[in-house]
Write a protein that holds these residues in place. Structure first.
Motif, PDB file in Angstrom:
ATOM      1  N   THR A 155     -26.786  -7.916  61.448  1.00  0.00           N
ATOM      2  CA  THR A 155     -28.020  -7.659  62.190  1.00  0.00           C
ATOM      3  C   THR A 155     -28.686  -8.977  62.546  1.00  0.00           C
ATOM      4  OG1 THR A 155     -28.304  -5.499  61.161  1.00  0.00           O
ATOM      5  CG2 THR A 155     -30.282  -6.545  62.044  1.00  0.00           C
ATOM      6  N   GLY A 156     -28.719  -9.886  61.600  1.00  0.00           N
ATOM      7  CA  GLY A 156     -29.262 -11.210  61.865  1.00  0.00           C
ATOM      8  C   GLY A 156     -28.512 -11.911  62.984  1.00  0.00           C
ATOM      9  N   GLU A 184     -32.035   4.177  56.017  1.00  0.00           N
ATOM     10  CA  GLU A 184     -32.723   2.916  56.302  1.00  0.00           C
ATOM     11  C   GLU A 184     -32.191   2.167  57.519  1.00  0.00           C
ATOM     12  OE1 GLU A 184     -30.595   2.040  52.625  1.00  0.00           O
ATOM     13  OE2 GLU A 184     -31.541   0.093  52.785  1.00  0.00           O
ATOM     14  N   HIS A 185     -31.037   2.544  57.993  1.00  0.00           N
ATOM     15  CA  HIS A 185     -30.487   1.866  59.176  1.00  0.00           C
ATOM     16  C   HIS A 185     -31.093   2.388  60.473  1.00  0.00           C
ATOM     17  CE1 HIS A 185     -27.332   0.059  56.663  1.00  0.00           C
ATOM     18  NE2 HIS A 185     -27.501   1.154  55.968  1.00  0.00           N
ATOM     19  N   HIS A 186     -31.727   3.534  60.398  1.00  0.00           N
ATOM     20  CA  HIS A 186     -32.279   4.162  61.600  1.00  0.00           C
ATOM     21  C   HIS A 186     -33.787   4.002  61.638  1.00  0.00           C
ATOM     22  CE1 HIS A 186     -28.844   7.128  62.676  1.00  0.00           C
ATOM     23  NE2 HIS A 186     -28.366   5.995  62.242  1.00  0.00           N
ATOM     24  N   VAL A 187     -34.315   3.831  62.837  1.00  0.00           N
ATOM     25  CA  VAL A 187     -35.757   3.936  62.986  1.00  0.00           C
ATOM     26  C   VAL A 187     -36.172   5.367  62.658  1.00  0.00           C
ATOM     27  CG1 VAL A 187     -35.896   2.078  64.685  1.00  0.00           C
ATOM     28  CG2 VAL A 187     -35.506   4.426  65.466  1.00  0.00           C
ATOM     29  N   ASP A 210     -28.185   1.224  64.490  1.00  0.00           N
ATOM     30  CA  ASP A 210     -27.888   0.876  63.097  1.00  0.00           C
ATOM     31  C   ASP A 210     -28.640  -0.335  62.583  1.00  0.00           C
ATOM     32  OD1 ASP A 210     -26.038   2.916  62.411  1.00  0.00           O
ATOM     33  OD2 ASP A 210     -24.556   1.962  63.692  1.00  0.00           O
ATOM     34  N   GLU A 211     -29.613  -0.810  63.322  1.00  0.00           N
ATOM     35  CA  GLU A 211     -30.298  -2.018  62.868  1.00  0.00           C
ATOM     36  C   GLU A 211     -31.809  -1.786  62.732  1.00  0.00           C
ATOM     37  OE1 GLU A 211     -28.776  -5.261  65.313  1.00  0.00           O
ATOM     38  OE2 GLU A 211     -26.769  -4.955  64.494  1.00  0.00           O
ATOM     39  N   CYS A 212     -32.190  -0.540  62.582  1.00  0.00           N
ATOM     40  CA  CYS A 212     -33.581  -0.150  62.282  1.00  0.00           C
ATOM     41  C   CYS A 212     -34.587  -0.787  63.246  1.00  0.00           C
ATOM     42  CB  CYS A 212     -33.920  -0.507  60.840  1.00  0.00           C
ATOM     43  SG  CYS A 212     -35.347   0.424  60.235  1.00  0.00           S
ATOM     44  N   PHE A 267     -31.263 -11.961  50.914  1.00  0.00           N
ATOM     45  CA  PHE A 267     -30.383 -13.117  51.062  1.00  0.00           C
ATOM     46  C   PHE A 267     -31.041 -14.440  50.653  1.00  0.00           C
ATOM     47  CE2 PHE A 267     -28.590 -10.405  54.610  1.00  0.00           C
ATOM     48  CZ  PHE A 267     -27.361 -10.171  54.024  1.00  0.00           C
ATOM     49  N   ALA A 321     -34.540  -3.664  64.600  1.00  0.00           N
ATOM     50  CA  ALA A 321     -34.735  -5.122  64.484  1.00  0.00           C
ATOM     51  C   ALA A 321     -34.603  -5.836  65.836  1.00  0.00           C
ATOM     52  CB  ALA A 321     -33.751  -5.710  63.469  1.00  0.00           C
ATOM     53  N   VAL A 360     -29.504 -10.235  66.365  1.00  0.00           N
ATOM     54  CA  VAL A 360     -30.894 -10.487  66.744  1.00  0.00           C
ATOM     55  C   VAL A 360     -31.096 -11.950  67.146  1.00  0.00           C
ATOM     56  CG1 VAL A 360     -33.261 -10.627  65.857  1.00  0.00           C
ATOM     57  CG2 VAL A 360     -31.856  -8.598  65.392  1.00  0.00           C
ATOM     58  N   LEU A 361     -30.580 -12.855  66.361  1.00  0.00           N
ATOM     59  CA  LEU A 361     -30.797 -14.273  66.641  1.00  0.00           C
ATOM     60  C   LEU A 361     -30.079 -14.704  67.919  1.00  0.00           C
ATOM     61  CD1 LEU A 361     -32.130 -14.215  63.939  1.00  0.00           C
ATOM     62  CD2 LEU A 361     -30.893 -16.255  63.295  1.00  0.00           C
ATOM     63  N   HIS A 415     -24.365  -0.605  67.715  1.00  0.00           N
ATOM     64  CA  HIS A 415     -24.945  -0.996  66.426  1.00  0.00           C
ATOM     65  C   HIS A 415     -26.379  -1.487  66.616  1.00  0.00           C
ATOM     66  CE1 HIS A 415     -25.158  -2.951  62.420  1.00  0.00           C
ATOM     67  NE2 HIS A 415     -24.218  -2.084  62.094  1.00  0.00           N
ATOM     68  N   ILE A 416     -26.604  -2.314  67.639  1.00  0.00           N
ATOM     69  CA  ILE A 416     -27.971  -2.793  67.882  1.00  0.00           C
ATOM     70  C   ILE A 416     -28.906  -1.648  68.261  1.00  0.00           C
ATOM     71  CG2 ILE A 416     -27.376  -5.161  68.497  1.00  0.00           C
ATOM     72  CD1 ILE A 416     -27.650  -4.428  71.450  1.00  0.00           C
ATOM     73  N   PHE A 421     -26.443 -14.828  57.468  1.00  0.00           N
ATOM     74  CA  PHE A 421     -26.163 -13.958  56.341  1.00  0.00           C
ATOM     75  C   PHE A 421     -25.495 -12.645  56.744  1.00  0.00           C
ATOM     76  CE2 PHE A 421     -30.059 -16.172  54.559  1.00  0.00           C
ATOM     77  CZ  PHE A 421     -29.398 -16.869  53.561  1.00  0.00           C
ATOM     78  N   GLY A 422     -26.029 -12.008  57.801  1.00  0.00           N
ATOM     79  CA  GLY A 422     -25.572 -10.650  58.072  1.00  0.00           C
ATOM     80  C   GLY A 422     -25.423 -10.366  59.554  1.00  0.00           C
ATOM     81  N   MET A 428     -33.697  -7.853  58.475  1.00  0.00           N
ATOM     82  CA  MET A 428     -32.400  -8.549  58.514  1.00  0.00           C
ATOM     83  C   MET A 428     -32.011  -9.126  57.161  1.00  0.00           C
ATOM     84  SD  MET A 428     -32.999 -10.504  62.201  1.00  0.00           S
ATOM     85  CE  MET A 428     -34.547 -11.306  61.764  1.00  0.00           C
ATOM     86  N   LYS A 459     -34.307  -3.668  55.798  1.00  0.00           N
ATOM     87  CA  LYS A 459     -33.241  -3.548  56.797  1.00  0.00           C
ATOM     88  C   LYS A 459     -33.687  -4.155  58.124  1.00  0.00           C
ATOM     89  CE  LYS A 459     -29.734  -2.688  59.191  1.00  0.00           C
ATOM     90  NZ  LYS A 459     -28.517  -3.497  59.010  1.00  0.00           N
ATOM     91  N   GLN A 460     -34.870  -3.729  58.601  1.00  0.00           N
ATOM     92  CA  GLN A 460     -35.341  -4.273  59.877  1.00  0.00           C
ATOM     93  C   GLN A 460     -35.556  -5.779  59.762  1.00  0.00           C
ATOM     94  OE1 GLN A 460     -39.359  -3.422  61.509  1.00  0.00           O
ATOM     95  NE2 GLN A 460     -38.319  -2.411  63.177  1.00  0.00           N
TER      96      GLN A 460
END
Lengths: 352, 352, 352, 352
Positions: free
Chosen positions: D73-74, B139-142, D101-103, C70, D105, D77-78, D97-98, D70-71, C242, C239-240
């Motif tokens: 990835t958030g 789920e972490h990967h596209v 590992d962040e699908c 969350f 996002a 992205v933000l 990671h971006i 919260f996390g 966030m 996941k996407q």
């Protein structure tokens, strides 16, 4: 909706479904043909585009910056995106084109929420703006940034310059920008017998979607920055927004032809006159009630339900409100007196 | 980039910047003029659009469903959006049009990440697909869903039907769809002397962006579903995606004219022939090295840095890779032998 | 909004601003501490998460699939995204949390437009759904796909199981799904003395945002698929989106503690009882008019404008409608009789 | 991935899968319990949040503005959204990671494209930035705006302050901002024996994602603006971005506990020391090759394929590169010498 009789043997007939059911004015096709010479740089770095941008400065003032796009939804979305962030909001009348006729494109692509207000005649009032000025500075609420009005409105009515001025002042007092969806701005100017600037730049419109397609172009619209400068990054907004034409000259030259002389006004005034002729002719027919002021090129009327389908079999038009038996009849730059008279005769016959 | 000499007193000249610097073929303008009769329903419910959709079925097979849009970026984005969800990904060659020439529109509007692979000749190989098949189900990967290739490629090379077939088989084995950006598909078919179907539907292309603008149209592209059905909701994707023309007949009739006879092939073959003529003429010039196979209408060449600017002052073209002093010369449907010969003479003179 | 007196010397006091101004129930912190042992796989592949998912099946039926996130906005957005496409729409009451309290996140991230209906009591009726079923199949209009209701409503009222059943039937008859924003579902179940299933799965709710934070959790919400299966790709949506916690066990164990025994009902029933106590005490005060049924843990009342600010200086609460001088008082799992009585005494004193 | 032995009868064991497989440090739970008193205003207008924001100013300088989310990835992205427009781009190492590992996002929610560069050690160099500075001002290309680096890198390596300074200078020279994904910034600072400011604010990092969860928090991350001011609208970005906690005090108090004393450094230094112990012990085992510098809390090693599965049956860890038989072992704040020694003994036994 079905295709109309343009391929049958009879002479083509103008219907009353929409001004975008018309073709292109012959002068527009001629202009396109004249521009079809040799190579020019793609994407707008060409003399035709320069010339057309100049036409917008002539009509809207020297600070006006015009960007040509393919369609009206694109014009509205890109213009709004240019001046907003996704947490902001657009105040507009319920039933605005951006609200009900663009399949949610404004929200999806700008991120902005639309805050709507019901109106009787399609026209926004200052109090309608103020009603949505709540939760300012509150992070849970979207933040109003743009007021959007349509000229002419979706109901065929027209804002006077003073009405626009009052709305602009209200918007600006609250740090909002005024956007005008001018898909039929030419019809409004013709109706009021004003120039284009008096309805837009002068009374304080910041940002304009200028419509050409419904006024006789083959197909072209413009995002025009009037009282707010075009953001430096707007060219990227247009490209990323899938609205940058490679053979830009063919969009630009249409505007050059429309705005270079008085074609814009001729086309609009013609359509308006035909709507007036139609309204006048049907107004006193038994069972017909015209429901909106006929100020431009649309006639809204309640007619007996039983005549709708038979009438549609002869002339194409749309039912606006099925419950009320209210229909919309639109005229175009190419509508003739014979079209109007034939239509009225058909209606009269069915009513009898 | 500057506007070219089309407004000067001299006869218009064809340059070598891009096939979208050309105008429209006269037969296209004639077709538009013929369609400019009376009213027809807007947005595609008209006989011209029906006819044009039929042309696509003739060329691509009875199951082909074509939707007309304004531009190539729109065609690519809408097609990909139609078959993906935002957590999915598109595998494509580095430097693909969707990768570097669409200002990020594919990622922004589909949500999908592009997974790129460097190539020497613009052509993707099966191993390039497999390289990106990692993290499946994680789920972490596209999650790869589409393979996208350009025909012709951005480097003017051409996939054979067998190459396409192998890529399609690889894609399908991994539950991926094969998308073809066919902005210059006609040039590929002309180059290989095949029909359009043999390069697309037959070898397994699922989804096609069919280009018209670069092959002589005024401006129109198509999203064509070949081996995957058009999703029922695609009409909303097009409208929300700001690519639904109101006067659709004028887009449609261009395709009818292009595909109804052999105009598509004449235009493409002509452009290809001029590129061959050009390549042949420059290939043995001192200091000139042609860097890619000249299979369609593009010539890539390394030339001495000192001649680039003076040559550009006479003919417009783009530097492809400044570091390598590599330039791109493109021919179009309207390039003449005189254009080519004049250009070669200018180059030879500057090299001397 | 200002911080309250929790850091002053006096004993901490419970206010009436919102149930999310309360802390966490001690049993929740104890559960977190118990789960804080050794390593477990991140992102939810752990026994605590398995156990918590099981609790949802116990309460909502064997087919219920819960995904922990969350926050409440995340739960609503992800759930709606899971079952929609961007051209679709969500019908909901005006003033719903998704409409006015999520800063436009639903529109921005799902693409879907919200179609709202004004209500007097926060509750949607079948006719409100039908009012928006226009333009079905018309590509210019967004297409309704989800009906969203809040239980309890934003106005503290409660849908009966029969009311939910009727809405679900209406939705399903028109091929719509019923989403419930259950940020305070526990309060509704406690108010009606039902179990959770009788208010959700049984009457036909397809998709639930289950709230924990307002019912005594440290912070955790769940997206729960009830009568529509979780799409296979939902893990990517989370996941996407966030909303995937790495130390998932600490979200999950809170739900295990809340739902494993009767803590969910104890907390909710307690809060409801304090709201009833408050309503009863103020109902007959001069100048006070309770404006909504007090069915759960909120009291809406009109009070004299002059007392609002002085009362807020002693107890925190929100003005709901400034024009009407209407305020909202909310109770929480930790509100005491002394808190209520002290508040009522303060109000009575100010009214005198 | 399967749940580990934490529920079996044996004593809980620390594994080597990831630092987010650890629980929360007891001091963090204690701080949460202390904050669990009475009511405070939700969403961050409370004394705990004020205090935690002050801690960030102590560590990162008086201009540092921290927003809790919260996390991770958030946070990424933000932060990126706050300083970009959708047509811009982010330059980062391949495998960031971006990036992986962040699908997707970052692309989906910011609109920005990621421009990646392969690296041997996870560290970006100035030339990697410059490689992507092409097409500046060209509307067809995305426009680089942010350089993003991870500290520690995804490969467990650490940027020195000088390396960061050089990257910041390169970025700023080209009008780019430097973003640091500091999910493991504490580990880097502990490794270099510096304070946090020396690695971030001082060498010119503009924008930081500060990680807490992997360093012993229950779950909380922060977006911290260092050398670029937080945009006034960032609070809306956080709320619309589904990252605004209602019971914010429970996020904030974790940071207060982490940064108020030296817990952040103790936890990070401990984890680093265990990784060094592990690396030292395995470095000379036959068939084992450590592949990256062990500077923080990760050990990358190639080991014989045959031992991987049996070793995973006893200790959880991830295969990093299946083709190379390369694995990743991570230590955490709670890893003990016994954990390391037991793991090494198991590996030695399997290698024998």
């Amino acid at each position: 909706m079905t295709a109309m009789d343009s391929t049958s043997g009879t002479a083509p007939r103008r219907h009353f479904a929409s001004d975008n059911n018309a073709g292109a004015h012959p002068e527009i096709l001629a202009a396109i043909a004249r521009a079809n010479q040799g190579h020019v740089t793609a994407y707008g770095d060409d003399p035709f585009t320069d010339a057309a941008r100049g036409r917008f400065r002539e009509h809207f003032g020297p600070q006006a910056e015009a960007f040509f796009v393919f369609g009206g939804t694109g014009a509205n979305v890109l213009g709004i995106q240019a001046v907003t962030l996704p947490h902001q909001a657009v105040i507009c009348p319920e039933g605005a084109h951006i609200d009900v006729d663009e399949c949610g494109a404004p929200e999806r692509f700008t991120g902005c929420k639309l805050l709507t207000v019901p109106t009787a005649d399609g026209k926004l009032r200052p109090a309608d703006i103020e009603r949505h000025l709540v939760g300012i500075g509150f992070e849970h609420h979207v933040q109003p940034r743009v007021v959007s009005i349509s000229q002419t409105t979706e109901l065929g009515t027209v804002y006077t310059p003073d009405e626009v001025r009052t709305l602009a002042a209200t918007a600006h007092r609250h740090d909002l920008l005024l956007h005008m969806d001018g898909a039929r701005l030419a019809n409004a100017a013709a109706a009021l017998n004003t120039d284009l600037r008096s309805l837009t730049t002068e009374p304080g419109v910041d940002l304009l979607s200028f419509g050409g397609t419904k006024n006789g172009l083959l197909g072209a619209e413009a995002v025009v920055f009037l009282n707010t400068p075009a953001p430096a990054h707007f060219k990227y907004v247009r490209k990323q927004g899938m609205q940058l034409a490679s053979k830009m000259r063919f969009l630009a030259v249409q505007f050059d032809a429309l705005l270079g002389g008085d074609l814009w006004r001729r086309n609009a005034a013609h359509a308006n006159a035909k709507a007036r002729r139609l309204a006048q002719a049907v107004r006193n027919l038994p069972g017909v009630r015209v429901t909106q002021k006929v100020e431009a090129n649309a006639v809204f009327a309640v007619i007996p339900p039983r005549v709708i389908t038979p009438l549609q079999q002869r002339y194409h038009f749309y039912v606006w409100n099925e419950r009320l038996s209210e229909v919309r009849w639109m005229t175009a730059f190419d509508t003739t007196d014979e079209d109007v008279d034939g239509f009225v005769a058909a209606l009269r016959e069915l009513l009898a």
